[in-house]
Design a protein around this motif. Structure first.
Motif, PDB file in Angstrom:
ATOM      1  N   VAL A 135      10.374  42.475 -12.679  1.00  0.00           N
ATOM      2  CA  VAL A 135       9.391  41.463 -12.273  1.00  0.00           C
ATOM      3  C   VAL A 135       9.787  40.817 -10.951  1.00  0.00           C
ATOM      4  CG1 VAL A 135       8.395  39.238 -12.896  1.00  0.00           C
ATOM      5  CG2 VAL A 135       8.643  41.000 -14.634  1.00  0.00           C
ATOM      6  N   LEU A 136      11.067  40.515 -10.764  1.00  0.00           N
ATOM      7  CA  LEU A 136      11.521  39.896  -9.524  1.00  0.00           C
ATOM      8  C   LEU A 136      11.370  40.838  -8.332  1.00  0.00           C
ATOM      9  CD1 LEU A 136      14.733  38.015 -10.752  1.00  0.00           C
ATOM     10  CD2 LEU A 136      12.468  37.074 -10.318  1.00  0.00           C
ATOM     11  N   GLU A 137      11.602  42.119  -8.559  1.00  0.00           N
ATOM     12  CA  GLU A 137      11.445  43.079  -7.458  1.00  0.00           C
ATOM     13  C   GLU A 137       9.984  43.295  -7.133  1.00  0.00           C
ATOM     14  OE1 GLU A 137      13.530  46.674  -7.375  1.00  0.00           O
ATOM     15  OE2 GLU A 137      15.468  45.844  -7.947  1.00  0.00           O
ATOM     16  N   SER A 138       9.133  43.374  -8.169  1.00  0.00           N
ATOM     17  CA  SER A 138       7.723  43.675  -7.943  1.00  0.00           C
ATOM     18  C   SER A 138       6.950  42.463  -7.434  1.00  0.00           C
ATOM     19  CB  SER A 138       7.098  44.187  -9.244  1.00  0.00           C
ATOM     20  OG  SER A 138       5.714  44.392  -9.095  1.00  0.00           O
ATOM     21  N   ARG A 139       7.197  41.280  -8.003  1.00  0.00           N
ATOM     22  CA  ARG A 139       6.399  40.108  -7.670  1.00  0.00           C
ATOM     23  C   ARG A 139       6.982  39.281  -6.524  1.00  0.00           C
ATOM     24  NH1 ARG A 139       2.027  42.065 -10.071  1.00  0.00           N
ATOM     25  NH2 ARG A 139       2.427  42.546 -12.274  1.00  0.00           N
ATOM     26  N   CYS A 140       8.302  39.301  -6.378  1.00  0.00           N
ATOM     27  CA  CYS A 140       8.942  38.455  -5.363  1.00  0.00           C
ATOM     28  C   CYS A 140       9.517  39.248  -4.189  1.00  0.00           C
ATOM     29  CB  CYS A 140      10.054  37.621  -6.005  1.00  0.00           C
ATOM     30  SG  CYS A 140       9.508  36.594  -7.372  1.00  0.00           S
ATOM     31  N   GLY A 194       4.487  37.725 -13.642  1.00  0.00           N
ATOM     32  CA  GLY A 194       5.226  36.752 -12.865  1.00  0.00           C
ATOM     33  C   GLY A 194       4.917  35.322 -13.213  1.00  0.00           C
ATOM     34  N   GLU A 195       3.979  35.114 -14.125  1.00  0.00           N
ATOM     35  CA  GLU A 195       3.603  33.761 -14.531  1.00  0.00           C
ATOM     36  C   GLU A 195       4.678  33.174 -15.443  1.00  0.00           C
ATOM     37  OE1 GLU A 195       0.159  31.623 -17.297  1.00  0.00           O
ATOM     38  OE2 GLU A 195       0.219  33.799 -17.014  1.00  0.00           O
ATOM     39  N   VAL A 196       4.928  31.882 -15.288  1.00  0.00           N
ATOM     40  CA  VAL A 196       5.864  31.156 -16.146  1.00  0.00           C
ATOM     41  C   VAL A 196       5.052  30.483 -17.241  1.00  0.00           C
ATOM     42  CG1 VAL A 196       7.633  29.375 -16.273  1.00  0.00           C
ATOM     43  CG2 VAL A 196       7.455  30.805 -14.237  1.00  0.00           C
ATOM     44  N   ARG A 197       5.256  30.924 -18.473  1.00  0.00           N
ATOM     45  CA  ARG A 197       4.448  30.454 -19.592  1.00  0.00           C
ATOM     46  C   ARG A 197       5.141  29.319 -20.336  1.00  0.00           C
ATOM     47  NH1 ARG A 197       2.189  36.129 -22.235  1.00  0.00           N
ATOM     48  NH2 ARG A 197       0.852  36.719 -20.460  1.00  0.00           N
ATOM     49  N   PRO A 198       4.350  28.476 -20.997  1.00  0.00           N
ATOM     50  CA  PRO A 198       4.941  27.375 -21.778  1.00  0.00           C
ATOM     51  C   PRO A 198       5.734  27.896 -22.970  1.00  0.00           C
ATOM     52  CG  PRO A 198       2.611  26.967 -21.312  1.00  0.00           C
ATOM     53  CD  PRO A 198       2.871  28.384 -20.921  1.00  0.00           C
ATOM     54  N   VAL A 199       6.687  27.097 -23.389  1.00  0.00           N
ATOM     55  CA  VAL A 199       7.534  27.437 -24.534  1.00  0.00           C
ATOM     56  C   VAL A 199       7.493  26.282 -25.526  1.00  0.00           C
ATOM     57  CG1 VAL A 199       9.042  28.964 -23.239  1.00  0.00           C
ATOM     58  CG2 VAL A 199       9.577  26.527 -23.357  1.00  0.00           C
ATOM     59  N   ALA A 200       8.007  26.538 -26.705  1.00  0.00           N
ATOM     60  CA  ALA A 200       7.960  25.534 -27.765  1.00  0.00           C
ATOM     61  C   ALA A 200       8.966  24.419 -27.512  1.00  0.00           C
ATOM     62  CB  ALA A 200       8.226  26.194 -29.118  1.00  0.00           C
ATOM     63  N   HIS A 201       8.594  23.220 -27.902  1.00  0.00           N
ATOM     64  CA  HIS A 201       9.477  22.047 -27.910  1.00  0.00           C
ATOM     65  C   HIS A 201      10.075  21.756 -26.529  1.00  0.00           C
ATOM     66  CE1 HIS A 201       9.153  22.285 -32.253  1.00  0.00           C
ATOM     67  NE2 HIS A 201       9.603  23.524 -32.219  1.00  0.00           N
ATOM     68  N   GLY A 202       9.213  21.764 -25.520  1.00  0.00           N
ATOM     69  CA  GLY A 202       9.694  21.432 -24.186  1.00  0.00           C
ATOM     70  C   GLY A 202      10.184  19.995 -24.086  1.00  0.00           C
ATOM     71  N   GLY A 203       9.540  19.081 -24.809  1.00  0.00           N
ATOM     72  CA  GLY A 203       9.970  17.687 -24.773  1.00  0.00           C
ATOM     73  C   GLY A 203      11.350  17.489 -25.372  1.00  0.00           C
ATOM     74  N   VAL A 204      11.654  18.213 -26.451  1.00  0.00           N
ATOM     75  CA  VAL A 204      12.978  18.106 -27.062  1.00  0.00           C
ATOM     76  C   VAL A 204      14.055  18.611 -26.110  1.00  0.00           C
ATOM     77  CG1 VAL A 204      14.403  18.830 -29.022  1.00  0.00           C
ATOM     78  CG2 VAL A 204      11.965  18.345 -29.354  1.00  0.00           C
ATOM     79  N   ARG A 205      13.752  19.667 -25.406  1.00  0.00           N
ATOM     80  CA  ARG A 205      14.717  20.213 -24.445  1.00  0.00           C
ATOM     81  C   ARG A 205      14.985  19.211 -23.316  1.00  0.00           C
ATOM     82  NH1 ARG A 205      14.510  26.061 -25.424  1.00  0.00           N
ATOM     83  NH2 ARG A 205      12.632  26.574 -26.585  1.00  0.00           N
ATOM     84  N   ARG A 206      13.928  18.565 -22.834  1.00  0.00           N
ATOM     85  CA  ARG A 206      14.103  17.618 -21.729  1.00  0.00           C
ATOM     86  C   ARG A 206      14.861  16.371 -22.185  1.00  0.00           C
ATOM     87  NH1 ARG A 206       8.606  19.275 -20.409  1.00  0.00           N
ATOM     88  NH2 ARG A 206       7.740  17.387 -21.340  1.00  0.00           N
ATOM     89  N   LYS A 207      14.616  15.934 -23.412  1.00  0.00           N
ATOM     90  CA  LYS A 207      15.328  14.761 -23.919  1.00  0.00           C
ATOM     91  C   LYS A 207      16.821  15.024 -24.028  1.00  0.00           C
ATOM     92  CE  LYS A 207      11.474  12.740 -26.504  1.00  0.00           C
ATOM     93  NZ  LYS A 207      10.952  12.411 -27.866  1.00  0.00           N
ATOM     94  N   GLU A 208      17.184  16.225 -24.483  1.00  0.00           N
ATOM     95  CA  GLU A 208      18.605  16.558 -24.582  1.00  0.00           C
ATOM     96  C   GLU A 208      19.246  16.613 -23.209  1.00  0.00           C
ATOM     97  OE1 GLU A 208      22.246  17.737 -26.464  1.00  0.00           O
ATOM     98  OE2 GLU A 208      20.411  16.716 -27.133  1.00  0.00           O
TER      99      GLU A 208
END
Length: 455
Positions: free
Chosen positions: A340-345, A400-414
């Motif tokens: 993906v990095l070679e093809s998209r970037c 190349g799209e960055v998709r959402p993941v589960a529990h992003g708020g919990v990760r940021r709080k930690e």
């Protein structure tokens, strides 16, 4: 007694014939007549539609007694179990040899015995003197723990039936147990299944929490028949590298709690110690920024753990075939991310060797690590460190799209709790976290500019 008459039924039209013939006389189909023998003595003997005990069905809203868990006294062990031991629960624990399974279980059994509970430790691999020697090294010699060395399931159940059932029964290991009702050596599929069935039935009837220690294969999977994992209520895996001091107790199946919960321990000279803040363990040694290092907020069950992902790019001058080596992550996912990095970037990794490592021996299976790995690869390729006090998370698609993941708020709080100031992630529209600036990354194409700007 007259001999029962046979009849033949056509599988196509359902017509009945008194004798077999190649072609059905009704539908004219070939080879469709199948013998349908009437009831015989054998069939009547094995008919299970009568003669049994009638069951009393209950409704879903019937009052149920709440689960009364018994804490083991080891917080990390209780966390992985979902709060403690459930009476009558059967637990299967696997792990590589020497990882610390027997040590952890001996500590838990001793804690329960010291708190007034009844605990029995049955060893099929060690003599009682060897177990006592380990208990003395752990400082548990004074614990009122019942200890025995046996491999016969009949002897074990007969002995336990002579007294009040214990609160905890540990069998180390199930592969050494044998039942005299089954032919075969201990460790065979039939012996393991039969021995586990008898022990689990005893635990269910008496309300005893049962822990079975299981061997593992060279791939790390629990050895023995797969049905053993279906028979028990909880399956736990004790993981870690023996060269590292940390150990992770991972819950793979739990009928009484959440799955994928972990407990983190550190192996010390006096036994296993709990690690209350595992992020500090996996992020130690980050004194100065280094190119190719990115921090990823992983999520194990409900517990966020911050780990460092390290990447190294080595340019080849001779034109030899480049090597890709991965420790702690999926090598196939790394190959996809490099494509993906070679093809998209437009980044070139075809003439360079790529090495990826998850620091501390940690193993990642979370797809949200894609963005952190991509940032580490870009940083290593440009030989520029990433922004200090920043974390990266997000799943990268083939587009190349960055998709959402589960529990992003919990990760940021930690991350904010551990002093990180910036988080790079997908466009999830999550709530802001005090003390942490969140920067959205839409695609890996824009990630290149972010990495270079943050360097």
């Amino acid at each position: 007694m007259a001999k029962p008459k046979k009849r033949y039924i056509c599988t196509e039209c359902g017509s009945v014939a008194s004798r077999w013939q190649g072609q059905c006389g009704e539908c004219q189909e070939w080879n469709t007549l199948v013998e349908d023998a009437p009831d015989t003595k054998f069939a009547a003997k094995h008919d299970l539609s009568s003669g049994g005990r009638a069951l009393a069905f209950e409704s879903l809203d019937a009052p149920t007694k709440p689960l009364a868990r018994r804490p083991t006294g080891i917080g990390e062990f209780d966390r992985a179990l979902g709060g403690g031991l459930v009476p009558g629960a059967a637990i299967l624990m696997g792990g590589e040899p020497g990882i610390g399974k027997s040590t952890l279980l001996l500590q838990a059994a001793a804690r329960i015995a010291e708190d007034g509970g009844s605990a029995v430790y049955v060893s099929g691999e060690e003599a009682t003197g060897q177990v006592r020697m380990r208990a003395g090294r752990l400082g548990l010699s004074k614990a009122p723990l019942k200890l025995a060395a046996a491999t016969s399931v009949r002897d074990i159940l007969t002995t336990l039936g002579q007294d009040n059932p214990p609160d905890l029964l540990i069998v180390d290991s199930i592969q050494t147990m044998h039942s005299d009702m089954i032919e075969g050596a201990p460790g065979t599929v039939s012996q393991v299944r039969a021995s586990a069935f008898e022990l689990i039935r005893f635990a269910k009837e008496k309300g005893t929490a049962l822990v079975l220690v299981g061997h593992v294969t060279k791939d790390g999977n629990i050895a023995g028949p797969r049905v053993l994992e279906h028979m028990v209520d909880t399956v736990m895996s004790f993981e870690g590298e023996r060269s590292h001091q940390y150990r992770i107790l991972r819950c793979l199946k739990n009928r009484f709690g959440a799955v994928d919960e972990i407990g983190v321990f550190a192996m010390e000279g006096h036994g296993l110690d709990e690690v209350a803040n595992p992020s500090s363990l996996f992020l130690s040694g980050r004194d100065r920024p280094i190119a190719g290092a990115a921090v990823f907020p992983a999520l194990e069950g409900t517990r966020p753990v911050l780990v460092e992902i390290q990447a190294l790019i080595v340019r080849l001058q001779s034109g030899a075939t480049p090597r890709r080596a991965v420790v702690g992550w999926d090598s196939g996912r790394l190959a996809m991310l490099l494509a993906v990095l070679e093809s998209r970037c437009g980044l070139s990794f075809s003439t360079a060797e790529v090495y990826l490592n998850v620091a501390g021996g940690y193993r990642l299976s979370d797809p949200a690590a894609d963005l952190a790995v991509a940032a580490a690869l870009m940083s290593a390729l440009a030989d520029k460190p990433l922004a200090a006090n920043a974390v990266w998370f997000g799943e990268v698609a083939l587009s190349g799209e960055v998709r959402p993941v589960a529990h992003g708020g919990v990760r940021r709080k930690e991350a904010a709790k551990l002093g990180f100031e910036t988080a790079f992630g997908p466009q999830d529209g999550g709530q802001s976290v005090a003390g942490l600036r969140y920067s959205e990354v839409g695609s890996v194409t824009s990630l290149v500019d972010r990495v270079m700007a943050s360097a």
